[in-house]
Design a protein around this motif. Structure first.
Motif, PDB file in Angstrom:
ATOM      1  N   PRO A  27       0.819  -1.224   0.000  1.00  0.00           N
ATOM      2  CA  PRO A  27       0.000   0.000   0.000  1.00  0.00           C
ATOM      3  C   PRO A  27       0.847   1.267   0.000  1.00  0.00           C
ATOM      4  O   PRO A  27       0.458   2.278  -0.590  1.00  0.00           O
ATOM      5  CB  PRO A  27      -0.823  -0.136   1.287  1.00  0.00           C
ATOM      6  N   GLU A  28       1.999   1.232   0.662  1.00  0.00           N
ATOM      7  CA  GLU A  28       2.873   2.404   0.677  1.00  0.00           C
ATOM      8  C   GLU A  28       3.398   2.709  -0.717  1.00  0.00           C
ATOM      9  O   GLU A  28       3.446   3.874  -1.136  1.00  0.00           O
ATOM     10  CB  GLU A  28       4.046   2.163   1.640  1.00  0.00           C
ATOM     11  N   GLN A  29       3.780   1.671  -1.454  1.00  0.00           N
ATOM     12  CA  GLN A  29       4.221   1.884  -2.834  1.00  0.00           C
ATOM     13  C   GLN A  29       3.070   2.376  -3.710  1.00  0.00           C
ATOM     14  O   GLN A  29       3.235   3.267  -4.532  1.00  0.00           O
ATOM     15  CB  GLN A  29       4.803   0.590  -3.407  1.00  0.00           C
ATOM     16  N   ALA A  30       1.890   1.796  -3.516  1.00  0.00           N
ATOM     17  CA  ALA A  30       0.730   2.190  -4.317  1.00  0.00           C
ATOM     18  C   ALA A  30       0.323   3.635  -4.058  1.00  0.00           C
ATOM     19  O   ALA A  30      -0.309   4.269  -4.920  1.00  0.00           O
ATOM     20  CB  ALA A  30      -0.450   1.261  -4.035  1.00  0.00           C
ATOM     21  N   SER A  31       0.697   4.181  -2.902  1.00  0.00           N
ATOM     22  CA  SER A  31       0.344   5.570  -2.597  1.00  0.00           C
ATOM     23  C   SER A  31       1.045   6.567  -3.517  1.00  0.00           C
ATOM     24  O   SER A  31       0.684   7.739  -3.565  1.00  0.00           O
ATOM     25  CB  SER A  31       0.674   5.887  -1.139  1.00  0.00           C
ATOM     26  N   PRO A 126     -10.965   6.881 -17.549  1.00  0.00           N
ATOM     27  CA  PRO A 126     -12.131   7.180 -16.709  1.00  0.00           C
ATOM     28  C   PRO A 126     -11.847   6.892 -15.239  1.00  0.00           C
ATOM     29  O   PRO A 126     -11.023   6.039 -14.901  1.00  0.00           O
ATOM     30  CB  PRO A 126     -13.210   6.236 -17.262  1.00  0.00           C
ATOM     31  N   ASP A 127     -12.550   7.583 -14.360  1.00  0.00           N
ATOM     32  CA  ASP A 127     -12.317   7.454 -12.927  1.00  0.00           C
ATOM     33  C   ASP A 127     -12.462   6.005 -12.445  1.00  0.00           C
ATOM     34  O   ASP A 127     -11.694   5.551 -11.586  1.00  0.00           O
ATOM     35  CB  ASP A 127     -13.294   8.347 -12.147  1.00  0.00           C
ATOM     36  N   LYS A 128     -13.437   5.277 -12.960  1.00  0.00           N
ATOM     37  CA  LYS A 128     -13.635   3.900 -12.496  1.00  0.00           C
ATOM     38  C   LYS A 128     -12.442   3.015 -12.868  1.00  0.00           C
ATOM     39  O   LYS A 128     -12.097   2.081 -12.129  1.00  0.00           O
ATOM     40  CB  LYS A 128     -14.928   3.307 -13.078  1.00  0.00           C
ATOM     41  N   ILE A 129     -11.790   3.331 -13.986  1.00  0.00           N
ATOM     42  CA  ILE A 129     -10.616   2.565 -14.394  1.00  0.00           C
ATOM     43  C   ILE A 129      -9.429   2.920 -13.505  1.00  0.00           C
ATOM     44  O   ILE A 129      -8.662   2.045 -13.085  1.00  0.00           O
ATOM     45  CB  ILE A 129     -10.289   2.820 -15.873  1.00  0.00           C
ATOM     46  N   LEU A 130      -9.282   4.197 -13.198  1.00  0.00           N
ATOM     47  CA  LEU A 130      -8.198   4.618 -12.313  1.00  0.00           C
ATOM     48  C   LEU A 130      -8.340   3.963 -10.938  1.00  0.00           C
ATOM     49  O   LEU A 130      -7.343   3.554 -10.330  1.00  0.00           O
ATOM     50  CB  LEU A 130      -8.170   6.134 -12.184  1.00  0.00           C
ATOM     51  N   ALA A 131      -9.576   3.846 -10.457  1.00  0.00           N
ATOM     52  CA  ALA A 131      -9.812   3.192  -9.173  1.00  0.00           C
ATOM     53  C   ALA A 131      -9.453   1.709  -9.242  1.00  0.00           C
ATOM     54  O   ALA A 131      -8.853   1.156  -8.306  1.00  0.00           O
ATOM     55  CB  ALA A 131     -11.264   3.368  -8.751  1.00  0.00           C
ATOM     56  N   ALA A 132      -9.800   1.058 -10.359  1.00  0.00           N
ATOM     57  CA  ALA A 132      -9.472  -0.361 -10.524  1.00  0.00           C
ATOM     58  C   ALA A 132      -7.971  -0.567 -10.622  1.00  0.00           C
ATOM     59  O   ALA A 132      -7.434  -1.545 -10.079  1.00  0.00           O
ATOM     60  CB  ALA A 132     -10.168  -0.907 -11.770  1.00  0.00           C
ATOM     61  N   VAL A 133      -7.278   0.340 -11.303  1.00  0.00           N
ATOM     62  CA  VAL A 133      -5.832   0.232 -11.426  1.00  0.00           C
ATOM     63  C   VAL A 133      -5.164   0.333 -10.051  1.00  0.00           C
ATOM     64  O   VAL A 133      -4.241  -0.421  -9.723  1.00  0.00           O
ATOM     65  CB  VAL A 133      -5.283   1.321 -12.371  1.00  0.00           C
ATOM     66  N   ALA A 137      -2.945  -2.655  -8.200  1.00  0.00           N
ATOM     67  CA  ALA A 137      -1.554  -2.468  -7.776  1.00  0.00           C
ATOM     68  C   ALA A 137      -1.222  -3.292  -6.538  1.00  0.00           C
ATOM     69  O   ALA A 137      -0.113  -3.830  -6.416  1.00  0.00           O
ATOM     70  CB  ALA A 137      -1.276  -0.982  -7.523  1.00  0.00           C
ATOM     71  N   THR A 138      -2.167  -3.418  -5.614  1.00  0.00           N
ATOM     72  CA  THR A 138      -1.904  -4.120  -4.360  1.00  0.00           C
ATOM     73  C   THR A 138      -2.494  -5.528  -4.312  1.00  0.00           C
ATOM     74  O   THR A 138      -2.362  -6.211  -3.294  1.00  0.00           O
ATOM     75  CB  THR A 138      -2.470  -3.317  -3.176  1.00  0.00           C
ATOM     76  N   GLU A 150      -3.628 -13.315 -11.489  1.00  0.00           N
ATOM     77  CA  GLU A 150      -4.485 -13.700 -10.376  1.00  0.00           C
ATOM     78  C   GLU A 150      -4.927 -12.446  -9.643  1.00  0.00           C
ATOM     79  O   GLU A 150      -4.189 -11.461  -9.559  1.00  0.00           O
ATOM     80  CB  GLU A 150      -3.740 -14.631  -9.417  1.00  0.00           C
ATOM     81  N   ASN A 151      -6.144 -12.484  -9.111  1.00  0.00           N
ATOM     82  CA  ASN A 151      -6.706 -11.369  -8.334  1.00  0.00           C
ATOM     83  C   ASN A 151      -6.733 -10.077  -9.150  1.00  0.00           C
ATOM     84  O   ASN A 151      -6.456  -9.001  -8.633  1.00  0.00           O
ATOM     85  CB  ASN A 151      -5.904 -11.160  -7.042  1.00  0.00           C
ATOM     86  N   TYR A 152      -7.084 -10.218 -10.415  1.00  0.00           N
ATOM     87  CA  TYR A 152      -7.134  -9.066 -11.321  1.00  0.00           C
ATOM     88  C   TYR A 152      -8.557  -8.548 -11.405  1.00  0.00           C
ATOM     89  O   TYR A 152      -9.503  -9.322 -11.593  1.00  0.00           O
ATOM     90  CB  TYR A 152      -6.647  -9.483 -12.710  1.00  0.00           C
ATOM     91  N   HIS A 153      -8.710  -7.248 -11.254  1.00  0.00           N
ATOM     92  CA  HIS A 153     -10.013  -6.607 -11.383  1.00  0.00           C
ATOM     93  C   HIS A 153     -10.194  -6.198 -12.836  1.00  0.00           C
ATOM     94  O   HIS A 153      -9.361  -5.502 -13.399  1.00  0.00           O
ATOM     95  CB  HIS A 153     -10.106  -5.418 -10.426  1.00  0.00           C
TER      96      HIS A 153
END
Length: 453
Positions: A27-31, A126-133, A137-138, A150-153
């Protein structure tokens, strides 16, 4: 059998650019996403000399509306080239060109040139894609061997902060291209004298999460559905291809079917993959999109990032003022209608694995950091000599926040022939995004009803 074509960041330390790692980032890297990095994982800042600007959000959906024939106004129409790279001055810029580009400049010294314009970082999502990305990441990991996720949205790039070459090529494969896309485009493979017969092709791409009858359990291993129908010339009209692209290709490889309009038969098509020939032999099936399909036959190495001149914001190339004859010429497309900009790219090398078969022994692929879309690709034959050079002339459909290609070219530098696809200059309302679709449209039983002959 006739094969129809298949549609188918700067804060990361050098320690992340080597080796294989299958774990998601912390999560720290994803920030970093949305801060030091763009929400899609590119370096947000510009370069030291200002020739690459900082990313400030890309072109908004309100940039301009489409015209009555479905074409986007060119937001950079008033700009002129800063300079033009030709065979005469190529050595001055060789550190920002690929081996393939340098070869094309040498192969066609009097006609191939690279007009360089001001760099614009126009891409977003789009915002929904940015949220999924950000979620990917984590959570998303490569399966053992790297031949699946695996665990791909089911939206957007899986690895916005990549650790190795496999993660980068999966970002290209899985990048966002709309919830669904229907388009009618032209492909041609001109002879050495420039003569060509255009093929008109209807292509449909859909992602499970955007379907009206989406069933997460039943469709959990489907990355995308693709269907393609040849409309002309008459000798090919009515042939239809259907592909189910899978996420974990170890668990379940790509599934494909062909409907032959003359025989009125649907057949499984396991040959729709890898190095099967396409476009009159001018490229392989996995050359399409500069790379598609399973990456398992190659060892992928992430060389790192570099700045090169790549085709970008290619609105002029898809102008309805141009005819296909204005673009398609002997040797290569008419470079006067192209636009190149300086951008940072991820440089990958793909080397054929021992014991695997492919007509290419090595590939070098250069992927735009902002869109994760491949921009340049060089392919080498079994002797290690450069054989084919591919260029993806990127365009950003800002009204839907989707990056695609205005044209995709594959040059055989040995024979002097090439193929070009994704042209739509003479087609009205050729693109439709995010239309309601059902998985029933992408079943083998639906192929026979699709065929026109």
């Amino acid at each position: 059998m006739t094969y129809i074509e298949l549609l188918r960041a700067g804060c990361v330390g050098l320690s992340l650019l080597a080796g294989s790692a299958f774990a998601a980032v912390t999560p720290e890297q994803a920030s970093q996403l949305g801060n030091q990095l763009t929400p899609l994982g590119a370096q947000k800042s510009g370069n030291a000399d200002g020739t690459i600007p900082p990313w400030t959000g890309g072109l908004p959906t309100t940039t301009a509306g489409v015209d009555k024939d479905g074409f986007l106004p060119n937001p950079y129409a008033a700009e002129k080239p800063l300079f033009i790279i030709s065979s005469k001055n190529a050595t001055e810029y060789q550190d920002k060109l690929t081996p393939g580009q340098l070869t094309l400049l040498k192969r066609y010294p009097d006609s191939y040139r690279i007009p360089v314009y001001t760099t614009h970082r126009s891409v977003n999502a789009p915002d929904k894609i940015l949220a999924a990305v950000h979620q990917n990441a984590t959570s998303t990991e490569l399966v053992e061997g790297g031949n699946g996720l695996e665990n791909y949205h089911l939206a957007g790039v899986p690895f916005p902060i990549p650790k190795d070459g496999l993660e980068v090529i999966w970002n290209h494969i899985a990048r966002y291209r709309g919830d669904s896309l229907k388009r009618t485009v032209v492909q041609a493979s001109p002879q050495t004298n420039g003569n060509f017969t255009p093929s008109l092709i209807k292509q449909e791409l859909a992602y499970p999460i955007g379907m009206s009858d989406y069933q997460p359990d039943e469709m959990s291993n489907i990355l995308s559905y693709y269907r393609e129908e040849i409309l002309s010339p008459s000798r090919l009209a009515g042939d239809v291809l259907l592909v189910h692209e899978t996420i974990n290709q170890v668990k379940e490889p790509r599934m494909a079917w062909l409907y032959n309009g003359g025989q009125r038969r649907v057949r499984r098509a396991p040959q729709v993959a890898y190095d099967s020939p396409a476009a009159e032999g001018m490229r392989t099936l996995d050359d399409f999109d500069l790379f598609n399909g399973a990456p398992d036959r190659f060892e992928w190495k992430l060389v790192g990032k570099k700045e090169i001149y790549i085709p970008y914001n290619s609105y002029s190339l898809e102008s309805p003022k141009l005819k296909y004859d204005d673009i398609i010429q002997a040797g290569h497309i008419n470079q006067d209608h192209t636009r190149y900009e300086l951008h940072r790219v991820w440089h990958l090398t793909a080397t054929l694995r021992p014991g695997q078969r492919h007509i290419y022994s090595r590939r070098d692929i250069f992927i735009d950091e902002d869109s994760w879309q491949a921009a340049e690709a060089d392919a080498y034959d079994g002797r290690g000599e450069l054989w084919r050079v591919s260029e993806g002339h990127a365009i950003f459909f800002y009204d839907y926040q989707v990056p695609l290609y205005a044209a995709e070219t594959h040059y055989d530098v040995l024979s002097g022939r090439y193929s070009v696809n994704s042209l739509r200059n003479e087609e009205k309302n050729a693109y439709q995004f995010n239309l309601p679709v059902s998985r029933k449209e992408f079943t083998p039983s639906a192929l026979r009803a699709t065929g026109i002959r």
